[in-house]
Design a protein around this motif. Structure first.
Motif, PDB file in Angstrom:
ATOM      1  N   SER A 288       0.847  -1.183  -0.066  1.00  0.00           N
ATOM      2  CA  SER A 288      -0.186   0.276  -0.111  1.00  0.00           C
ATOM      3  C   SER A 288       1.033   1.153  -0.334  1.00  0.00           C
ATOM      4  O   SER A 288       0.453   2.337  -0.524  1.00  0.00           O
ATOM      5  CB  SER A 288      -0.720   0.507   1.427  1.00  0.00           C
ATOM      6  OG  SER A 288      -1.664  -0.826   0.710  1.00  0.00           O
TER       7      SER A 288
ATOM      8  N   SER B  15      -4.923   1.384   2.596  1.00  0.00           N
ATOM      9  CA  SER B  15      -5.080  -0.116   3.461  1.00  0.00           C
ATOM     10  C   SER B  15      -5.831  -1.056   2.902  1.00  0.00           C
ATOM     11  O   SER B  15      -6.761  -0.156   2.702  1.00  0.00           O
ATOM     12  CB  SER B  15      -4.676   0.506   4.838  1.00  0.00           C
ATOM     13  OG  SER B  15      -4.896  -1.201   5.489  1.00  0.00           O
ATOM     14  N   GLN B  16      -5.210  -2.204   2.761  1.00  0.00           N
ATOM     15  CA  GLN B  16      -5.907  -3.448   1.870  1.00  0.00           C
ATOM     16  C   GLN B  16      -6.733  -3.400   3.445  1.00  0.00           C
ATOM     17  O   GLN B  16      -8.584  -2.998   3.417  1.00  0.00           O
ATOM     18  CB  GLN B  16      -5.520  -4.412   1.574  1.00  0.00           C
ATOM     19  CG  GLN B  16      -6.319  -5.152   1.031  1.00  0.00           C
ATOM     20  CD  GLN B  16      -6.609  -5.997   1.864  1.00  0.00           C
ATOM     21  OE1 GLN B  16      -8.078  -6.741   1.130  1.00  0.00           O
ATOM     22  NE2 GLN B  16      -6.450  -6.849   2.721  1.00  0.00           N
ATOM     23  N   SER B  17      -6.460  -4.004   4.127  1.00  0.00           N
ATOM     24  CA  SER B  17      -7.307  -4.339   5.691  1.00  0.00           C
ATOM     25  C   SER B  17      -7.862  -2.832   6.315  1.00  0.00           C
ATOM     26  O   SER B  17      -8.930  -2.707   6.219  1.00  0.00           O
ATOM     27  CB  SER B  17      -6.565  -5.066   6.376  1.00  0.00           C
ATOM     28  OG  SER B  17      -5.160  -4.539   6.234  1.00  0.00           O
TER      29      SER B  17
ATOM     30  N   THR C 194      -4.652  -2.961   9.565  1.00  0.00           N
ATOM     31  CA  THR C 194      -2.906  -2.619   9.914  1.00  0.00           C
ATOM     32  C   THR C 194      -2.613  -1.137  11.152  1.00  0.00           C
ATOM     33  O   THR C 194      -2.791  -0.239  10.811  1.00  0.00           O
ATOM     34  CB  THR C 194      -2.115  -1.782   8.425  1.00  0.00           C
ATOM     35  OG1 THR C 194      -2.178  -3.070   7.869  1.00  0.00           O
ATOM     36  CG2 THR C 194      -0.216  -1.702   8.679  1.00  0.00           C
TER      37      THR C 194
ATOM     38  N   SER D 171      -0.205  -9.265  -1.867  1.00  0.00           N
ATOM     39  CA  SER D 171      -1.320  -8.341  -2.226  1.00  0.00           C
ATOM     40  C   SER D 171      -1.301  -7.568  -3.812  1.00  0.00           C
ATOM     41  O   SER D 171      -0.239  -7.491  -4.483  1.00  0.00           O
ATOM     42  CB  SER D 171      -0.783  -7.103  -1.584  1.00  0.00           C
ATOM     43  OG  SER D 171      -2.237  -5.786  -1.516  1.00  0.00           O
TER      44      SER D 171
ATOM     45  N   LYS E   8       7.208  -8.599  -3.967  1.00  0.00           N
ATOM     46  CA  LYS E   8       6.442  -9.444  -4.580  1.00  0.00           C
ATOM     47  C   LYS E   8       7.464 -11.164  -4.912  1.00  0.00           C
ATOM     48  O   LYS E   8       6.888 -11.651  -4.241  1.00  0.00           O
ATOM     49  CB  LYS E   8       5.246  -9.064  -6.093  1.00  0.00           C
ATOM     50  CG  LYS E   8       4.128  -9.005  -6.274  1.00  0.00           C
ATOM     51  CD  LYS E   8       3.601  -9.413  -5.089  1.00  0.00           C
ATOM     52  CE  LYS E   8       3.376  -8.785  -3.804  1.00  0.00           C
ATOM     53  NZ  LYS E   8       2.071  -7.867  -3.580  1.00  0.00           N
TER      54      LYS E   8
ATOM     55  N   GLU F 209       9.020 -11.886  -0.981  1.00  0.00           N
ATOM     56  CA  GLU F 209       7.501 -13.182  -0.156  1.00  0.00           C
ATOM     57  C   GLU F 209       7.489 -13.959  -0.568  1.00  0.00           C
ATOM     58  O   GLU F 209       7.379 -14.818   0.367  1.00  0.00           O
ATOM     59  CB  GLU F 209       6.081 -11.733  -0.677  1.00  0.00           C
ATOM     60  CG  GLU F 209       5.936 -10.367   0.435  1.00  0.00           C
ATOM     61  CD  GLU F 209       4.756  -9.984  -0.169  1.00  0.00           C
ATOM     62  OE1 GLU F 209       3.702 -10.246   1.156  1.00  0.00           O
ATOM     63  OE2 GLU F 209       4.616  -9.638  -1.252  1.00  0.00           O
TER      64      GLU F 209
HETATM   65  C1  F6R Z   1       2.771  -6.996   0.712  1.00  0.00           C
HETATM   66  C2  F6R Z   1       1.626  -7.155   0.781  1.00  0.00           C
HETATM   67  C3  F6R Z   1       2.426  -6.194   2.827  1.00  0.00           C
HETATM   68  C4  F6R Z   1       0.387  -5.341   2.649  1.00  0.00           C
HETATM   69  C5  F6R Z   1       0.754  -4.486   3.944  1.00  0.00           C
HETATM   70  C6  F6R Z   1      -0.172  -3.480   4.386  1.00  0.00           C
HETATM   71  O1  F6R Z   1       2.236  -8.209  -0.674  1.00  0.00           O
HETATM   72  O2  F6R Z   1       0.656  -7.372   0.948  1.00  0.00           O
HETATM   73  O3  F6R Z   1       3.150  -6.049   2.294  1.00  0.00           O
HETATM   74  O4  F6R Z   1       0.731  -4.422   1.841  1.00  0.00           O
HETATM   75  O5  F6R Z   1       1.027  -5.446   5.604  1.00  0.00           O
HETATM   76  O6  F6R Z   1      -1.826  -4.248   4.634  1.00  0.00           O
HETATM   77  P1  F6R Z   1      -3.115  -3.149   4.503  1.00  0.00           P
HETATM   78  O7  F6R Z   1      -2.601  -2.800   3.145  1.00  0.00           O
HETATM   79  O8  F6R Z   1      -3.599  -3.997   4.687  1.00  0.00           O
HETATM   80  O9  F6R Z   1      -2.802  -2.137   5.849  1.00  0.00           O
END
Ligand code: F6R
Length: 364
Positions: free
Chosen positions: A58, A102-104, A107, A155, A240, A243
């Motif tokens: 992100s 943030s995806q989730s 964080t 991600s 990527k 990981e």
């Molecule tokens: C990489 C990955 C992590 C997340 C990071 C932030 O593939 O998934 O680097 O991008 O932990 O997570 P979020 O976006 O959920 O805050």
């Protein structure tokens, strides 16, 4: 459900044309093709500087957005990783705005950074995939990226959907700030609406990328180079790969090569050069030539024009569609995801559950 796919990550990579299209269906007005946001933001003419904070992948979306905000909307941007930002006690401008990606939406460091910025009186924008998340609840403006559930720990579709929604945000800020003329705005919106179709074309190179990955799987170290808004995509490609395949990889701004990393180059280190034909192409190519002169094995990602002029020097080529430079970061993200995916599969690692990693990092 994985359907016909071997891994969630693979399924999520292949979903990208669809989910990017879903995001655009929400964020682009179908009649005018202009961006529309779900709710009002701050007065962007009064915002002197935007602070963007995130972690991991992100944070690379944040870095791409810095190039876009500064070039297209002429808005100065500061990007920081959340674990550093939250403890730095950075002074924030009065009447400023801060964007958290943030995806989730959970964080821990990013959430703490959001709370700090809120306490400092910033207008809080949250770009999240999970609309019920803590960050979404605490923000003044929530921009859902509409990627759908992301199961693979690495991600993929969340990154390209973040970039898609960020382009819409940048265009809408640019409109409010009057930094684009009508023709330019129409050109960028048209380029944006074509992204799902172009992403589908990129996915057609899957088999070619798989063949390249079989050789990449032998490497111990890999470098990724890019310039401008593609530089953060080089960082993302390297993240990527490390990981999920556990191969050591680093991304660099191509111009930094001669300031140190060039010492690593020999015929054992594949160098992945991300170079769409455009304003920075010649500069990136001159860095590529420095690699070649030291016996480096170049994997070139470029378009028809780039391949026509420089392709003969590269050991391997992935020819991507020719698109407006504005949208290249989204499209160049896809082949680096596939390269990492197929390399990990070739090595036999656990693609969806890489060792030591968790999908949502809710502790420091
Ligand atoms: C990489 C990955 C992590 C997340 C990071 C932030 O593939 O998934 O680097 O991008 O932990 O997570 P979020 O976006 O959920 O805050």
């Amino acid at each position: 459900e994985k359907g016909n796919y071997r891994h969630y990550m693979q399924k999520e990579i292949f979903e990208q044309p669809q989910v990017i299209g879903d995001a655009l269906a929400t964020y682009l007005d179908p009649a005018t093709r202009r961006p529309r946001l779900p709710a009002a933001g701050p007065d962007w003419n009064a915002v002197g500087r935007l602070t963007i904070v995130a972690c991991g992948t992100s944070s690379y979306a944040a870095l791409v957005a810095k190039y876009w905000f500064e070039q297209v909307a002429r808005l100065p941007v500061e990007v920081d990783i959340a674990s550093e930002f939250r403890y730095r006690e950075a002074p924030l401008p009065k009447g400023g705005a801060a964007l958290f990606i943030s995806q989730s939406g959970e964080t821990a460091d990013t959430l703490a950074a959001l709370r700090y910025a809120k306490a400092e009186g910033q207008f809080i924008v949250a770009l999240v995939n999970v609309p019920e998340s803590s960050m979404a609840r605490e923000a003044d403006l929530v921009l859902p990226i509409l990627a759908g559930p992301e199961i693979g720990v690495a991600s993929t579709k969340a990154f390209t959907c973040q970039l898609t929604v960020l382009m819409c945000l940048v265009l809408s800020v640019a409109r409010e700030r009057g930094t684009l003329d009508a023709a330019e705005e129409a050109r960028l919106c048209a380029a944006l609406s074509e992204v799902p179709a172009r992403a589908l074309e990129v996915l057609n190179h899957d088999e070619k990328i798989r063949e390249i990955a079989l050789r990449l799987a032998e490497a111990r170290d890999v470098l990724y180079l890019g310039r401008g808004a593609i530089f953060p995509v080089a960082l993302e490609g390297a993240l990527k790969l490390k990981e999920i395949s556990y191969i050591h990889a680093e991304g660099y701004a191509a111009g930094e090569l001669k300031h140190g990393p060039i010492a690593l180059i020999d015929d054992q280190v594949p160098v992945i050069v991300l170079a769409p034909h455009g304003p920075l192409f010649e500069k990136t190519v001159s860095n590529m030539q420095e690699v070649l002169a030291r016996g480096g094995r170049v994997i070139l990602l470029s378009d028809m024009d780039g391949v026509a002029t420089e392709g003969r020097h590269a050991a391997e080529i992935i020819e991507l569609p020719k698109v407006d430079p504005f949208v290249t970061p989204v499209l160049y993200a896809i082949p680096v995801q596939l390269l990492a995916y197929h390399t990990a599969v070739a090595k036999g690692t656990d693609v969806d559950q890489p060792r030591n990693l968790a999908k949502s990092v809710t502790v420091e």
